[in-house]
Scaffold this active site. Structure first.
Site, short mmCIF file in Angstrom:
data_model
loop_
_atom_site.label_atom_id
_atom_site.label_comp_id
_atom_site.label_asym_id
_atom_site.label_seq_id
_atom_site.Cartn_x
_atom_site.Cartn_y
_atom_site.Cartn_z
N GLU A 28 0.82 -1.22 0.00
CA GLU A 28 0.00 0.00 0.00
C GLU A 28 0.86 1.27 0.00
OE1 GLU A 28 -2.78 -0.66 3.27
OE2 GLU A 28 -4.01 -1.93 1.98
N ARG A 61 -6.07 -11.08 -5.38
CA ARG A 61 -5.39 -10.55 -4.18
C ARG A 61 -5.24 -11.61 -3.09
NH1 ARG A 61 -7.28 -5.16 -0.79
NH2 ARG A 61 -6.55 -5.87 1.24
N LYS A 89 -1.73 -11.71 8.41
CA LYS A 89 -3.13 -11.49 8.77
C LYS A 89 -3.85 -12.84 8.76
CE LYS A 89 -3.58 -6.70 7.33
NZ LYS A 89 -4.42 -5.63 6.79
N ASP A 109 -8.42 -9.08 4.19
CA ASP A 109 -8.22 -7.96 5.10
C ASP A 109 -9.29 -7.90 6.19
OD1 ASP A 109 -7.01 -5.74 6.13
OD2 ASP A 109 -7.78 -4.33 4.66
N GLU A 152 -12.45 -2.22 12.27
CA GLU A 152 -12.53 -1.53 10.97
C GLU A 152 -13.69 -2.03 10.12
OE1 GLU A 152 -8.91 -1.72 8.70
OE2 GLU A 152 -9.81 -0.73 6.96
N TRP A 158 -8.36 -2.04 -5.85
CA TRP A 158 -7.91 -2.68 -4.62
C TRP A 158 -8.00 -4.21 -4.61
CZ3 TRP A 158 -5.36 0.07 -0.96
CH2 TRP A 158 -5.45 1.46 -1.03
C1 GCV Z 1 -2.42 0.47 8.36
C2 GCV Z 1 -6.05 -2.15 5.57
C3 GCV Z 1 -6.46 -0.89 6.28
C4 GCV Z 1 -5.31 0.10 6.34
C5 GCV Z 1 -4.11 -0.59 7.02
C6 GCV Z 1 -3.77 -1.84 6.25
C7 GCV Z 1 -2.63 -2.63 6.88
O1 GCV Z 1 -5.80 -1.92 4.22
O2 GCV Z 1 -7.57 -0.35 5.65
O3 GCV Z 1 -5.72 1.23 7.06
O4 GCV Z 1 -3.00 0.27 7.10
O5 GCV Z 1 -4.89 -2.68 6.17
O6 GCV Z 1 -2.93 -3.61 7.55
O7 GCV Z 1 -1.48 -2.29 6.71
#
Ligand code: GCV
Length: 659
Positions: free
Chosen positions: A278, A328, A352, A357, A385, A520
């Site tokens: 990112e 992805r 993760k 995500d 989130e 994305w």
């Molecule tokens: C810190 C997602 C979130 C981002 C976060 C990213 C990550 O994309 O929306 O805000 O960035 O994960 O885990 O690095």
């Protein structure tokens, strides 16, 4: 000298450590034996409890039979630094430990047990954390970011650590935070965002003193401090022409910078790195691998016993939505599995828990179990989130427990494979309730306890938290409010594992096509006939083949794929019949109506607890339920209408779906 217990600023909620939780400890006679900084913390805790409840505490006397209700003994007991034993005999409850952290955890265990720790007899039990690293990552920015604010994906006010562009001068609340974390078993904190912006990059060098001040506030509760760093630091901060991990000058720069960090913070935990992800810089710019990148920092940290946590969240965020061949979900596995065995011993790959995500439902990442030669840490997201942003009650204990118990490889569960520790993105901030929604505290507590024991029953952990936080009275009602809340949230949001139907950017509320034509890589491919992503090997992206058996086979076919993940793995027609016997479209209608009805019930249940819980807390939660219900109805109506319009299939029960 006993260390005084941190004093909470006026109006700040004591969370799971209200004074009443210490009644049993503070009512009796306690003997504390041993020396060291954490013994002073323990002494301070017991002294404060005794001050309130009339007990007595002495140091370093002989533990004569029956003279004490509680003996907390730090000595040579052949235990690990964090272990403790608990026994009760002849009217004395005894905690032994070989390290200060163990003694502290032993004390908090006694607090959790309350009266039960001081009744009957108890055979000697040994307590040992299953995972050595139990860490929270704070996505806190020092300078307020123009888009992300002070805390990226933070829903609990500002940062606990940073204010007005620098470390807070008064760190009493940070000390109190450390205390709460220790009481649920957390032992490490990364104090800044993994997206390291310009100001925050300087924490590594000229602003390390501010990090040291925070570290000092956390140390008395056994918490080690970690720092997110920019891979480009040698260029940004050192003025070097390159950050190439194989360049001698770059290696020397990191060695020197790291030496200075340890001078400032002798028990510094290590670095966290988001690289080539990112927009963050990384080794790809130099044609180097992520093992080269991680090992560069590992080498700098190695002389001091530090660890680099290298995130596996590497994917193409500038994808063309027209390109259905790029998936992805495959990215982390494709990037990292070929590097298995190439990482240094003190490099931990932070993965993760799901491949995309932190959606409300994802399969377990296939990377976990596919890298036996690498220390992996699994990353969870406590900050909500994608699960209601601390405006909705969504207790994530059952989801995390499912993940941690998942037998990813040859009978080994994720909890066993996460040798590098369990890590989570924190949901805490400077909000008076710490977590915005007072009930979101349960997620923070549950994370800590599952990191200590990944196979713990989440329901028992929840009851523990309820008992500590609320005391006797509202337990049954509260348990019911939390119990099904994750599944309720799942019901009224994106169906059957498909994910990403949120509003772009801030990620709150529904927008079915919000990401459908974006770069994305998060698509659902709904058309008039059906929905879902074909990730099979036979006809799709091949992602299902990244799993070991039996999962690869199970996920490969829509006939065997579990219902809750069907749309993650397959594109099926709206008329496809699920294992439940329902069609996909009818499942969508039913779950969305049910989800809203369940929120209505939970809101009523909460209302009925007025008088049993503290009124300030009650009011805040009641307000949030209004928003949760509004939002759940919006989700229901948008999702149901969207799929009715696409499919033309009416709800077989004739409920109102807006045409
Ligand atoms: C810190 C997602 C979130 C981002 C976060 C990213 C990550 O994309 O929306 O805000 O960035 O994960 O885990 O690095």
């Amino acid at each position: 000298m006993p260390l005084p217990v941190p004093v909470l600023p006026e109006g700040v909620d004591p969370a799971w450590l209200p004074p009443a939780a210490f009644r049993a400890v503070g009512s009796g006679r306690t003997l504390i034996r041993g020396s060291g900084p954490l013994v002073e913390t323990v002494h301070g805790e017991v002294a404060e409890a005794c001050r309130r409840f009339g007990g007595r505490v002495v140091r370093d006397a002989e533990p004569e039979g029956g003279a004490y209700d509680l003996v907390l003994d730090l000595g040579v007991h052949d235990l690990g630094d964090e272990d403790f034993t608990l026994a009760r005999q002849g009217g004395t409850t005894a905690v032994t430990a070989s390290g200060g952290r163990g003694l502290l955890y032993g004390l908090f265990h006694v607090v959790r047990l309350g009266e039960a720790a001081f009744t009957g007899e108890r055979e000697r039990e040994r307590h040992h954390p299953a995972l050595a690293l139990r860490m929270l990552d704070h996505w806190d920015n020092v300078a307020v970011h123009p888009v992300m604010g002070q805390v990226e994906r933070g829903y609990a006010g500002g940062s606990l650590f940073w204010e007005d562009g620098r470390a807070r001068g008064d760190l009493e609340r940070v000390r109190a935070y450390g205390r709460l974390l220790a009481a649920c078993g957390i032992n490490a904190v990364a104090v800044n965002n993994v997206n390291v912006h310009e100001t925050e990059a300087h924490l590594l060098t000229d602003r390390i003193g501010e990090v040291a001040a925070i570290a000092e506030a956390l140390q008395p509760y056994g918490i080690r401090t970690h720092l997110s760093v920019s891979f480009a630091a040698p260029v940004l901060l050192g003025g070097l022409p390159t950050a190439d991990p194989l360049d001698e000058g770059v290696r020397g720069w990191w060695a020197e910078a790291t030496g200075a960090v340890y001078e400032a913070i002798p028990d510094f935990g290590g670095y966290v790195v988001k690289a080539d992800s990112e927009g963050q810089p990384g080794p790809f710019a130099y044609g180097r691998s992520h093992a080269d990148g991680a090992n560069l920092l590992a080498a700098a940290l190695e002389p001091y016993g530090g660890t680099v946590h290298w995130r596996a969240f590497v994917y193409d965020h500038c994808q063309d939505w027209r390109d259905r061949g790029t998936d992805r979900a495959r990215a982390a596995y494709d990037h990292f599995v070929p590097l298995d065995g190439a990482f240094a011993d003190n490099a931990v790959l932070q993965v993760k828990h799901g491949p995309i995500d932190f959606q409300v439902r994802e399969p377990v990442s296939p990377l976990i179990g596919a890298m036996p030669g690498t220390r992996l840490a699994v990353e969870l997201q406590v900050t909500q989130e994608y699960t209601g942003q601390q405006r909705h009650v969504c207790w994530l204990g059952p989801m995390w427990s499912e993940v941690l118990r998942f037998p990813a490889e040859q009978g080994s569960s994720v909890g066993e494979l996460t040798r590098g520790g369990l890590i989570a993105v924190s949901n805490a901030g400077d909000d008076p309730f710490w977590t915005g929604h007072p009930l979101a505290q349960a997620n923070l507590y549950t994370f800590g306890r599952l990191a200590w024991r990944p196979d713990a029953e989440p329901g028992e952990v929840l009851d523990e938290w309820i008992g500590l936080t609320f005391g006797p009275g509202p337990e049954a009602g509260l348990h019911a409010v939390f119990d099904g809340s994750w599944r309720t949230y799942e019901k009224y949001t994106a169906p059957l594992g498909v994910g990403f139907m949120v509003q772009p950017g801030h990620h709150y509320g529904p927008s079915v096509d919000g990401y459908e034509y974006s770069p994305w890589g998060t698509y659902h491919f709904a058309d008039r006939d059906g929905i879902g992503v074909d990730r099979s090997v036979a006809t799709g992206t091949g992602y299902a083949g990244q799993y070991a058996k039996p999962w690869a086979e199970l996920y490969e076919s829509p006939d065997t794929c579990p219902d809750e993940l069907l749309l993650f793995f397959h594109h099926v027609s709206y008329g496809h019949t699920l294992h439940s016997g329902k069609t996909v479209i009818q499942h969508i209608y039913d779950t969305h109506f049910e989800g809203v009805a369940e929120v209505e019930e939970a809101r009523e249940l909460w209302a009925s607890l007025a008088g049993l819980v503290d009124p300030v807390r009650h009011t805040r939660v009641a307000e949030r339920y209004e928003e949760q219900l509004r939002s759940a109805r919006e989700w229901r109506d948008q999702i149901n209408s969207y799929f009715f319009r696409k499919s033309g299939v009416p709800d077989e029960r004739g409920r109102r779906v807006h045409p």
